[in-house]
Design a protein around this motif. Structure first.
Motif, short mmCIF file in Angstrom:
data_model
loop_
_atom_site.label_atom_id
_atom_site.label_comp_id
_atom_site.label_asym_id
_atom_site.label_seq_id
_atom_site.Cartn_x
_atom_site.Cartn_y
_atom_site.Cartn_z
N ALA A 44 22.07 -3.80 -20.78
CA ALA A 44 21.85 -5.00 -21.38
C ALA A 44 20.06 -4.99 -21.07
N GLN A 45 19.15 -5.50 -22.08
CA GLN A 45 17.82 -5.99 -21.85
C GLN A 45 17.79 -6.77 -20.58
N PHE A 47 15.77 -9.07 -20.56
CA PHE A 47 14.91 -10.25 -21.03
C PHE A 47 15.77 -10.54 -22.37
N GLU A 48 15.32 -11.76 -22.48
CA GLU A 48 16.01 -12.37 -23.81
C GLU A 48 15.56 -11.75 -25.10
N GLY A 49 16.44 -11.30 -26.08
CA GLY A 49 15.88 -10.39 -27.18
C GLY A 49 15.71 -11.43 -28.50
N ASP A 50 15.19 -10.97 -29.35
CA ASP A 50 14.96 -11.59 -30.74
C ASP A 50 16.31 -12.24 -31.13
N LYS A 51 16.34 -13.66 -31.46
CA LYS A 51 17.86 -14.04 -31.91
C LYS A 51 18.11 -13.50 -33.36
N GLU A 54 19.69 -10.37 -32.69
CA GLU A 54 20.83 -10.53 -31.79
C GLU A 54 22.14 -10.97 -32.89
#
Length: 71
Positions: A44-45, A47-51, A54
């Protein structure tokens, strides 16, 4: 600015060479890969991705068209 971006891109590619090779090999095998293929291959990335993205992926996985969140 262009030189800095070029240098940063080279450093990124060199630093992620193992992952890049894995993705390239999978593309040679399958010609087309998707989000799940990449996560299975390199994880997985970090970092947090674009909601919105997702939600789209989650809905696509569950066979739901459009952008409504299934919760």
């Amino acid at each position: 600015m262009v030189d800095e971006s070029y240098t940063r891109t080279l450093e990124l590619l060199e630093g992620k060479k193992e992952e890049l090779v894995k993705v390239a090999q999978l593309l040679m095998e399958k010609e087309t890969i998707n989000h799940e293929d990449i996560v299975d291959l390199i994880g997985a990335q970090p970092f947090e991705g674009d909601k919105n993205y997702e939600v789209y992926i989650k809905n696509k996985f569950h066979g739901i068209e459009g952008g409504a969140d299934i919760g």
